[in-house]
Design a protein around this motif. Sequence first.
Motif, mmCIF file in Angstrom:
data_model
loop_
_atom_site.group_PDB
_atom_site.id
_atom_site.type_symbol
_atom_site.label_atom_id
_atom_site.label_comp_id
_atom_site.label_asym_id
_atom_site.label_seq_id
_atom_site.Cartn_x
_atom_site.Cartn_y
_atom_site.Cartn_z
ATOM 1 N N GLU A 2 0.827 -1.200 0.000
ATOM 2 C CA GLU A 2 0.000 0.000 0.000
ATOM 3 C C GLU A 2 0.869 1.260 0.000
ATOM 4 O O GLU A 2 2.037 1.226 0.384
ATOM 5 C CB GLU A 2 -0.893 0.011 1.248
ATOM 6 C CG GLU A 2 -1.912 -1.111 1.307
ATOM 7 C CD GLU A 2 -2.987 -0.969 0.256
ATOM 8 O OE1 GLU A 2 -3.332 0.172 -0.088
ATOM 9 O OE2 GLU A 2 -3.477 -2.007 -0.226
ATOM 10 N N PRO A 121 -3.318 5.784 8.021
ATOM 11 C CA PRO A 121 -2.745 4.520 8.496
ATOM 12 C C PRO A 121 -1.400 4.192 7.850
ATOM 13 O O PRO A 121 -0.617 3.425 8.408
ATOM 14 C CB PRO A 121 -3.813 3.483 8.108
ATOM 15 C CG PRO A 121 -4.604 4.126 7.015
ATOM 16 C CD PRO A 121 -4.596 5.590 7.311
ATOM 17 N N LYS A 205 5.204 -2.613 8.968
ATOM 18 C CA LYS A 205 4.001 -1.875 9.358
ATOM 19 C C LYS A 205 2.995 -1.807 8.215
ATOM 20 O O LYS A 205 1.799 -2.066 8.410
ATOM 21 C CB LYS A 205 4.364 -0.457 9.822
ATOM 22 C CG LYS A 205 3.134 0.366 10.192
ATOM 23 C CD LYS A 205 3.470 1.724 10.774
ATOM 24 C CE LYS A 205 2.191 2.469 11.122
ATOM 25 N NZ LYS A 205 2.451 3.790 11.770
ATOM 26 N N SER A 207 2.808 -3.702 5.510
ATOM 27 C CA SER A 207 2.331 -5.037 5.137
ATOM 28 C C SER A 207 1.259 -5.547 6.084
ATOM 29 O O SER A 207 0.421 -6.377 5.706
ATOM 30 C CB SER A 207 3.495 -6.024 5.109
ATOM 31 O OG SER A 207 4.447 -5.654 4.134
ATOM 32 N N ALA A 208 1.265 -5.060 7.324
ATOM 33 C CA ALA A 208 0.298 -5.509 8.330
ATOM 34 C C ALA A 208 -1.019 -4.740 8.284
ATOM 35 O O ALA A 208 -1.971 -5.094 8.983
ATOM 36 C CB ALA A 208 0.905 -5.415 9.721
ATOM 37 N N LEU A 209 -1.088 -3.694 7.463
ATOM 38 C CA LEU A 209 -2.323 -2.908 7.398
ATOM 39 C C LEU A 209 -3.435 -3.736 6.769
ATOM 40 O O LEU A 209 -3.194 -4.537 5.854
ATOM 41 C CB LEU A 209 -2.094 -1.635 6.566
ATOM 42 C CG LEU A 209 -1.177 -0.571 7.172
ATOM 43 C CD1 LEU A 209 -0.984 0.579 6.190
ATOM 44 C CD2 LEU A 209 -1.732 -0.057 8.487
ATOM 45 N N PRO A 210 -4.671 -3.554 7.236
ATOM 46 C CA PRO A 210 -5.791 -4.306 6.657
ATOM 47 C C PRO A 210 -6.064 -3.910 5.212
ATOM 48 O O PRO A 210 -5.737 -2.807 4.794
ATOM 49 C CB PRO A 210 -6.977 -3.927 7.564
ATOM 50 C CG PRO A 210 -6.560 -2.659 8.255
ATOM 51 C CD PRO A 210 -5.054 -2.692 8.342
#
Length: 210
Positions: A2, A121, A205, A207-210
Amino acid sequence: MEKFVIAIARAFGSKGKAIGIALGDAFRIPCYDNQILDMASEQSGINESAFYKANERLRYASFRRFLTPTPHDYIASPSTRKFTSDDNLYNIEAQIIRELAANESCIIMGKAADVVLADRPGLVSVFITAPDDYCINEISLRMKVDEMEARKMVRKTNRYRRQYYEYYSHGQKWDDPTNYDLCINTAKTGKDAAVSLIHDYTVKKISALP
């Protein structure tokens, strides 16, 4: 991955700018510093010298510390005297920072970008610092000035940055580690390890976002 923005606040002489540029190379994304001032001038029609004079400093800090800055999304009309005020210059820059963040991954140096983008985010906020002696030596070598002059430059620039950040963040402390995702002492890590730390944390960080 993202879109993300790495916002870097940095003590003068801590190699923060070099780290930002190296991160841009590592991620193959742009690193913005004074380019934002040029964009703000072009977009607003206000001479770029006004933005450079107000860059990360409060020109009337002794008075302004008692005031409340206007919201970051408020841009004064060109027909008013407030159009070239420091607050309006900052709000024009904040608008550009938001536009950049909405359209691309990038790195932004200073300008309280972590405050402007606090609700995103995909923000990674970083504070880069080092002990005074390290920063003074770095500035002495880089600017080719003696130790006394380098000491004055470090103290003056950090004072500007602290006042600027605390004013536009409504009182958050510039060097408070709880304001940031990462705080790095480059006297301990060096530049390359600092770049690796920020790079790896950003990947995890985002990669872990929804």
